[in-house]
Design an enzyme around this catalytic site. Structure first.
Site, PDB file in Angstrom:
ATOM      1  CG  HIS A  42       6.619 -21.101  -1.682  1.00  0.00           C
ATOM      2  ND1 HIS A  42       6.413 -19.938  -0.963  1.00  0.00           N
ATOM      3  CD2 HIS A  42       7.781 -20.908  -2.375  1.00  0.00           C
ATOM      4  CE1 HIS A  42       7.394 -19.090  -1.205  1.00  0.00           C
ATOM      5  NE2 HIS A  42       8.242 -19.652  -2.061  1.00  0.00           N
ATOM      6  CG  HIS A  79       0.488 -13.100  -2.559  1.00  0.00           C
ATOM      7  ND1 HIS A  79       1.782 -13.278  -3.034  1.00  0.00           N
ATOM      8  CD2 HIS A  79       0.415 -11.804  -2.161  1.00  0.00           C
ATOM      9  CE1 HIS A  79       2.455 -12.138  -2.913  1.00  0.00           C
ATOM     10  NE2 HIS A  79       1.649 -11.228  -2.391  1.00  0.00           N
TER      11      HIS A  79
END
Length: 358
Positions: free
Chosen positions: A132, A185
């Site tokens: 992350h 992403h």
């Protein structure tokens, strides 16, 4: 690279792309209780410009800036299932839960002054890593190479879907861009029409009798003042008519229409050069630069001989702490005003330290 396809609880497709030797088999089930995926998306054609607009009111309920511990793009953990059922992954692609366009969009074509049609297409999310806390620029060249293969795979797959006329992979990064999920992403849109920007570029190339980007690339290579970096198969430069305060094109030296057409050597070379460019972009103000990275590739069925694949990376940041706003001239008349000369842009980027080592 190993490819494994599965289904999420609501029927959406998820595909794992593994480049780690010995990665576990992807067999985890989605344990969430989700209703079947639905889409009320619609496209309407503006009678004044001829451009299609997507109306997707159901997206108002999509996830908005969750805390890191509740990120829906991180791997699932016990008692906290996410969009990715596995406990880890390399690269994963899945159908967007709140799509602007979908194969199951409902409705009928309605002619008239403002034609309407169901928003048939496809929207996918591409998670670049299960970590992350990193950015694209911190990925390894091997991982970026995998992502290029994923983009090519999904371009081919979406191009074969009913109703899809253009495939658009892109990445949004940073709060200033409007990103609502901070996990590293990107997305891929399969549009049911050729986009206005692409239509305009194809019309210019067709009027000239060939893909004009080849002439532009040769001109930039000969001039040199706007080149940021180059390699055997790619050149990165600031366009002479740059709209944004920071804007870079990455262009392959060979005329190819889309990502699937790239050779293995061209994909390897892109991975290395792109990391160098991203490192310089982040090094410019010694911070993670908010940006949009947008792949321009040929439509599915028209104008392919006039399109030349390229990646456009641009930022709204005009100084270390000031944003470029699209105000009256840009938003009202689509006439761009840039406060920085492209030559200065390129010189600053060439001199910038490479933040992550390139």
């Amino acid at each position: 690279m190993r490819r494994t396809a599965a289904r999420l609880a609501d029927g959406r497709e998820i595909i794992y792309f593994d480049d780690t030797p010995g990665a576990p088999a992807r067999v985890a089930a989605d344990t969430r209780d989700l209703p079947p995926a639905e889409s009320t998306s619609q496209i309407r054609r503006d009678p004044l410009t001829g451009e299609w607009v997507v109306i997707a009111a159901h997206r108002q309920t999509r996830t908005y800036k969750p805390p890191a511990g509740l990120c829906p793009l991180c791997p699932s953990v016990p008692d906290q299932p996410t969009e990715v059922p596995e406990a880890s992954y390399d690269v994963v692609v899945f159908e967007n839960r709140f799509p602007s366009l979908a194969q199951h969009a409902v409705g009928e074509f309605e002619p008239g002054l403002v034609p309407r049609a169901p928003g048939v297409g496809r929207c996918e999310v591409v998670c670049f890593t299960d970590d992350h806390n990193v950015s694209f620029g911190q990925l390894s060249p091997a991982r970026v190479r995998t992502i290029v293969d994923v983009w090519a795979d999904r371009t081919a797959a979406l191009s074969a879907l009913p109703g899809v006329e253009q495939v658009f992979p892109f990445e949004n990064r940073g709060d200033e861009i409007g990103v609502t999920l901070s996990h590293p992403h990107g997305q891929i849109y399969g549009y049911p029409f050729v986009t206005p920007r692409t239509e305009k570029m194809l019309a210019v190339a067709q009027a000239r009798g060939g893909p004009i980007l080849g002439d532009v690339l040769a001109h930039e290579q000969a001039d040199g003042s706007r080149i940021v970096a180059s390699s055997e198969h790619w050149t990165a430069y600031v366009p002479a008519a740059a709209r944004w305060p920071i804007e870079v094109y990455l262009v392959p030296h060979r005329h190819v229409p889309d990502l699937p057409a790239l050779t293995s050597a061209e994909r390897d070379d892109f991975a290395s050069l792109y990391l160098t460019v991203l490192g310089k972009l982040d090094g410019l103000y010694d911070r993670e630069l908010p940006y949009i990275a947008a792949w321009h590739q040929a439509p599915v069925s028209v104008g392919r001989e006039f399109a030349w694949l390229h990646l456009e990376v641009f930022s709204t940041l005009r100084t270390a702490d000031k944003l470029k706003y699209l105000a009256g001239s840009e938003s009202g008349m689509a006439v761009w005003i840039n406060d920085v000369t492209p030559e200065d842009q390129a010189a600053r980027l060439r001199a910038a330290p490479t933040r992550y080592g390139g």
